[in-house]
Design an enzyme around this catalytic site. Structure first.
Site, PDB file in Angstrom:
ATOM      1  N   ASN A  11      61.135  11.804  70.388  1.00  0.00           N
ATOM      2  CA  ASN A  11      62.474  11.981  70.929  1.00  0.00           C
ATOM      3  C   ASN A  11      63.508  11.249  70.054  1.00  0.00           C
ATOM      4  OD1 ASN A  11      64.843  11.766  72.465  1.00  0.00           O
ATOM      5  ND2 ASN A  11      63.674  12.045  74.365  1.00  0.00           N
ATOM      6  N   HIS A  13      66.718  11.273  70.209  1.00  0.00           N
ATOM      7  CA  HIS A  13      67.807  10.683  70.982  1.00  0.00           C
ATOM      8  C   HIS A  13      67.446   9.264  71.450  1.00  0.00           C
ATOM      9  CE1 HIS A  13      71.169  10.463  73.711  1.00  0.00           C
ATOM     10  NE2 HIS A  13      70.325  10.113  74.665  1.00  0.00           N
ATOM     11  N   LYS A  14      66.205   9.145  71.985  1.00  0.00           N
ATOM     12  CA  LYS A  14      65.735   7.831  72.445  1.00  0.00           C
ATOM     13  C   LYS A  14      65.725   6.833  71.286  1.00  0.00           C
ATOM     14  CE  LYS A  14      62.103   8.740  75.975  1.00  0.00           C
ATOM     15  NZ  LYS A  14      60.661   8.492  76.177  1.00  0.00           N
ATOM     16  N   ASP A  70      55.178   4.357  78.105  1.00  0.00           N
ATOM     17  CA  ASP A  70      54.547   5.346  78.960  1.00  0.00           C
ATOM     18  C   ASP A  70      55.095   5.139  80.371  1.00  0.00           C
ATOM     19  OD1 ASP A  70      52.730   7.533  79.053  1.00  0.00           O
ATOM     20  OD2 ASP A  70      51.399   6.309  80.268  1.00  0.00           O
ATOM     21  N   GLY A 150      62.170  15.942  85.126  1.00  0.00           N
ATOM     22  CA  GLY A 150      60.986  15.518  85.877  1.00  0.00           C
ATOM     23  C   GLY A 150      61.217  15.480  87.386  1.00  0.00           C
ATOM     24  N   ASP A 152      63.327  13.638  88.996  1.00  0.00           N
ATOM     25  CA  ASP A 152      64.658  13.111  89.340  1.00  0.00           C
ATOM     26  C   ASP A 152      65.259  13.717  90.617  1.00  0.00           C
ATOM     27  OD1 ASP A 152      64.763  11.258  87.337  1.00  0.00           O
ATOM     28  OD2 ASP A 152      66.031  12.431  85.999  1.00  0.00           O
ATOM     29  N   HIS A 177      63.815   2.565  85.483  1.00  0.00           N
ATOM     30  CA  HIS A 177      62.601   1.872  85.041  1.00  0.00           C
ATOM     31  C   HIS A 177      62.560   1.745  83.515  1.00  0.00           C
ATOM     32  CE1 HIS A 177      62.387   6.140  85.377  1.00  0.00           C
ATOM     33  NE2 HIS A 177      61.259   6.246  84.697  1.00  0.00           N
ATOM     34  N   ARG A 178      62.905   2.845  82.829  1.00  0.00           N
ATOM     35  CA  ARG A 178      62.861   2.849  81.366  1.00  0.00           C
ATOM     36  C   ARG A 178      63.881   1.855  80.801  1.00  0.00           C
ATOM     37  NH1 ARG A 178      63.319   7.590  81.319  1.00  0.00           N
ATOM     38  NH2 ARG A 178      61.175   8.266  81.411  1.00  0.00           N
TER      39      ARG A 178
END
Ligand code: IMP
Length: 196
Positions: A11, A13-14, A70, A150, A152, A177-178
């Protein structure tokens, strides 16, 4: 010379987001930047194991320091399922189908408590560190909202009325969380830098 650090993700963007936060400390590279096109197997039984499998794959094959994350959704009444199987709970990598399966399994259940969890494994100079982020909440009876991905649309964080899918990306990124796990990682990496 500025050190390189790999984020074991595809990813872009991440990677850019974390890269900006670590601008003065590291050059953050993703898997395609280092020419890694392998779909690293996630065969562990826990978030920790899967994150570690990804980070150690890069360290062993590319001799670069690396971190990997993860994540997943744990629902109390379903014995913490879907957990590490979140991306393919139904057997398919299809967010809509997986979300529907969760709602179906939760039909009639009054305990709707759930949490999202992220674990980051950082391997730096051969040492492994874990960083965890958790957000508690509950599972709605029906999906609402069209942002995010996901699960959400069915997850409402504690203390909020809106689902993650009703929040803007900025709002979700403040509390997710991330984001919590990433903030811990970034604080750790920044702390290590000698003050000049
Ligand atoms: P990953 O490890 O970040 O790729 O997350 C694995 C799976 O967990 C995703 O495919 C989603 O099904 C679920 N998941 C993780 N984080 C989130 C989130 O923030 N919102 C919704 N679903 C998520």
């Amino acid at each position: 010379m500025i050190k390189e650090l790999v984020f074991a993700t595809n990813n872009k963007h991440k990677t850019e987001e974390v890269g900006k936060l670590l601008l003065n400390e590291y050059k953050v590279l993703n898997l395609s930047d280092i020419g890694c096109t392998v779909d690293i197997p996630e065969t562990g039984d826990t978030f920790e194991e899967n994150a570690f499998l990804k980070s150690s794959y890069v360290v062993e094959n590319y001799q670069l320091d690396c971190f990997a994350d993860d994540s997943g959704l744990e629902i109390e009444a379903l014995n913490n399922e879907p957990g590490i199987y979140s991306a393919r709970y139904s057997g398919q990598k299809d967010d809509q189908v997986n979300l529907k399966l969760v709602l179906q399994k939760m039909e009639g259940l009054s305990n709707r408590k759930a949490r999202f969890k992220t674990v980051i494994s950082l391997i730096q100079e051969k040492k492994n560190y874990f960083f965890e982020g958790v957000i508690n909440g509950y599972i709605r009876e029906n999906p609402i909202g069209d942002q995010g991905f996901g699960y959400d649309p069915i997850f409402v964080p504690e203390g909020y009325e809106q689902s993650f899918a009703q929040m803007s990306m900025e709002q979700k990124n403040q509390i997710s969380h991330r984001a919590i796990a990433m903030r811990k990682l970034i604080a750790f990496l920044k702390e290590q830098q000698p003050v000049l």
